[in-house]
Design an enzyme around this catalytic site. Sequence first.
Site, mmCIF file in Angstrom:
data_model
loop_
_atom_site.group_PDB
_atom_site.id
_atom_site.type_symbol
_atom_site.label_atom_id
_atom_site.label_comp_id
_atom_site.label_asym_id
_atom_site.label_seq_id
_atom_site.Cartn_x
_atom_site.Cartn_y
_atom_site.Cartn_z
ATOM 1 N N LYS A 273 0.854 -1.190 0.000
ATOM 2 C CA LYS A 273 0.000 0.000 0.000
ATOM 3 C C LYS A 273 0.885 1.233 0.000
ATOM 4 C CE LYS A 273 -3.199 2.678 2.943
ATOM 5 N NZ LYS A 273 -4.090 2.697 4.120
ATOM 6 N N ASP A 278 -2.457 10.303 3.316
ATOM 7 C CA ASP A 278 -3.859 9.914 3.516
ATOM 8 C C ASP A 278 -4.584 10.974 4.328
ATOM 9 O OD1 ASP A 278 -6.282 8.701 3.785
ATOM 10 O OD2 ASP A 278 -5.596 7.098 5.143
ATOM 11 N N LYS A 285 -10.139 13.125 7.492
ATOM 12 C CA LYS A 285 -9.724 12.813 8.863
ATOM 13 C C LYS A 285 -9.742 14.094 9.685
ATOM 14 C CE LYS A 285 -6.473 9.041 7.799
ATOM 15 N NZ LYS A 285 -7.180 7.925 8.449
ATOM 16 N N ASP A 296 1.626 6.492 5.296
ATOM 17 C CA ASP A 296 0.664 5.536 4.742
ATOM 18 C C ASP A 296 1.175 4.820 3.489
ATOM 19 O OD1 ASP A 296 -1.713 4.345 5.428
ATOM 20 O OD2 ASP A 296 -2.958 5.688 4.209
ATOM 21 N N ASP A 355 -12.038 7.200 3.344
ATOM 22 C CA ASP A 355 -10.855 6.975 4.180
ATOM 23 C C ASP A 355 -10.471 5.489 4.230
ATOM 24 O OD1 ASP A 355 -8.734 7.685 5.738
ATOM 25 O OD2 ASP A 355 -9.883 7.987 7.584
ATOM 26 N N GLU A 357 -9.329 3.746 1.896
ATOM 27 C CA GLU A 357 -8.770 3.812 0.535
ATOM 28 C C GLU A 357 -7.709 2.742 0.272
ATOM 29 O OE1 GLU A 357 -7.591 5.445 3.012
ATOM 30 O OE2 GLU A 357 -5.443 5.094 2.775
ATOM 31 N N ARG A 359 -7.542 -0.421 0.923
ATOM 32 C CA ARG A 359 -8.061 -1.674 0.371
ATOM 33 C C ARG A 359 -8.419 -1.521 -1.109
ATOM 34 N NH1 ARG A 359 -12.612 -1.882 4.920
ATOM 35 N NH2 ARG A 359 -10.914 -0.754 5.940
HETATM 36 N N1 BES Z 1 -4.218 4.759 6.747
HETATM 37 C C1 BES Z 1 -5.352 4.506 7.551
HETATM 38 C C2 BES Z 1 -5.060 3.536 8.720
HETATM 39 C C3 BES Z 1 -4.071 4.016 9.736
HETATM 40 C C4 BES Z 1 -4.491 4.619 10.894
HETATM 41 C C5 BES Z 1 -2.715 3.796 9.567
HETATM 42 C C6 BES Z 1 -3.603 5.034 11.849
HETATM 43 C C7 BES Z 1 -1.799 4.202 10.524
HETATM 44 C C8 BES Z 1 -2.242 4.822 11.663
HETATM 45 C C9 BES Z 1 -6.450 3.907 6.697
HETATM 46 O O1 BES Z 1 -6.494 4.336 5.385
HETATM 47 C C10 BES Z 1 -7.768 4.306 7.313
HETATM 48 O O2 BES Z 1 -8.016 5.475 7.344
HETATM 49 N N2 BES Z 1 -8.548 3.325 7.767
HETATM 50 C C11 BES Z 1 -9.805 3.583 8.364
HETATM 51 C C12 BES Z 1 -10.791 2.592 7.788
HETATM 52 C C13 BES Z 1 -12.222 2.847 8.164
HETATM 53 C C14 BES Z 1 -12.689 4.147 7.524
HETATM 54 C C15 BES Z 1 -13.057 1.695 7.707
HETATM 55 C C16 BES Z 1 -9.662 3.396 9.866
HETATM 56 O O3 BES Z 1 -8.929 2.507 10.290
HETATM 57 O O4 BES Z 1 -10.238 4.182 10.591
HETATM 58 ZN ZN ZN Z 2 -4.710 4.904 4.583
HETATM 59 MN MN MN Z 3 -7.532 6.143 5.130
#
Ligand code: BES
Ligand code: ZN
Ligand code: MN
Length: 511
Positions: A273, A278, A285, A296, A355, A357, A359
């Site tokens: 990834k 992000d 966010k 990210d 967010d 993204e 996947r």
């Molecule tokens: N890049 C983030 C996950 C992340 C969070 C990485 C904190 C490192 C530190 C990912 O893209 C994300 O935002 N995931 C969301 C998914 C949700 C919207 C289903 C999450 O984990 O909140």
């Molecule tokens: Zn992310």
């Molecule tokens: Mn994200």
Amino acid sequence: MTALTLSTAAAPGLRADAIVIGVAKGAKGPVVAPGAEAVDKAYDGRLAGVLETLGAAGAEGEVTKLPAPSGFKAPLVVAVGLGSEPEKDSAYDAEALRKAAGAAARALTGAKKAAFALPVGDASDIGAIGEGVLLGAYSFDAYKNNAPSNSAAKDKNGKAPLAEASLLGGKPRDKEHKAAVDRAIAVAEELNRARDLINTPPNDLDPEAFAAVATAAAKEHGIKVQVLDVKALEKGGYGGILGVGAGSAAGPRLVKLSYTSSKAKKHLALVGKGITYDSGGISLKPAGHNETMKCDMSGAAAVFAAVVAVARLGLEVNVTGWLALAENMPSGSATRPGDVLRMYSGKTVEVLNTDAEGRLVLADALWAASAEKPDAIVDVATLTGAMMLALGSRTFGIMANDDAFRSAVHEAAEEVGEPAWPMPLPEHLRKGMDSPTADIANMGERMGGGLVAGLFLREFVGEGITWAHLDIAGPAFNEGGPFGYTPKGGTGTAVRTLVRLAELSASGDLG
Ligand code: BES
Ligand code: ZN
Ligand code: MN
């Protein structure tokens, strides 16, 4: 990077800024570890007592500095904690050595040369100490005006990392010892390069810039590289990668790195990834959750570093690295919550949350990787905050469509000293991603969010292909202070596990 050599020299005559020795936690106080005999002797055999007087206990991460005994050319002894003393007749754990070497290297910032007189059993200990030194000495100061490495530096007050490390107790003429040093250098150099990429601010590392770095490195190491730009992605129908990159002024890329060996019997595909920033996109966010989101792309950085390291080591296995690069930004052209994307696999995805993204870009890269029918695919991603909640900030989660393969990946991670833990893919969580409009939604139940993400990815792995998913959201970026050989900021987690998997694959020991 710190220069690393093997030496048979005796500690007293060594011209160096410091001699590093090990101290372990014994039953009755600190004990001096093997390798430090000459130092102990010069202290009349009272070194353990001296260390205890100075407050040393031998705990992991502990660093005690003391003046070298008379007769020593080096002025300083650095005693570094190894944790509990091993049972009689058993050796020090490689990871304890790696961490101690790293802590010592950090404590020697600014020094020119240090000799490491830590306990060495076999060649793998040499490798561990070497890795620990090279990884621990890492610093990222490309943006610091006072960095000595910065040619435009206005003031040169900043300290440079340890310049040279000499490992005592190794055998410079021994093939295995030499190979261990060479391996440590190749892996640590590439891992540190991954750290540099992770730490580089997102205004200087967009998908195009990342692809350019990968292209240059690939050319240098005889790796075939192919970069799909926006036009090529459109032509190929990579709806996931394009959908995530749609809001950014910097277009997405899919980079394919192919390392091939004429002696290869297996083919391993690695997918990373690579969200260079992000922001969350339209599902923005909140402040407080976005300052570290340059990290990210840690999965792509790990895959990139691993492929280059494998090439440098000349492993007899074919390894293909896929870097799914995009910047996730909100704008008038961004993907909206409610949009449906047609993915590279042909499946349609309703984007409920922009967010989620990672996947989406991974889905396209996994499908592309699957088309080559590799023996196994491993993807690496800072995928979910949920995995961080589950496992904390030092352990990554491993999910897989094959229990034996998940165990093999876990074992490889343990072997190289990367904390990891197996996680399930519970079938009942799949229906939470059912969409009234499309084949699947990019979000499901909140509970078990890391597993939901894993289940989403599984849908884009080709039929019959063994696959594992590493969610490195926790350990990818260290927001706390440095520890062992882990610096603040980008850690390069998963690189060593991936290299180990390639080695196992080369020797026919991976499924
Ligand atoms: N890049 C983030 C996950 C992340 C969070 C990485 C904190 C490192 C530190 C990912 O893209 C994300 O935002 N995931 C969301 C998914 C949700 C919207 C289903 C999450 O984990 O909140
Ligand atoms: Zn992310
Ligand atoms: Mn994200």
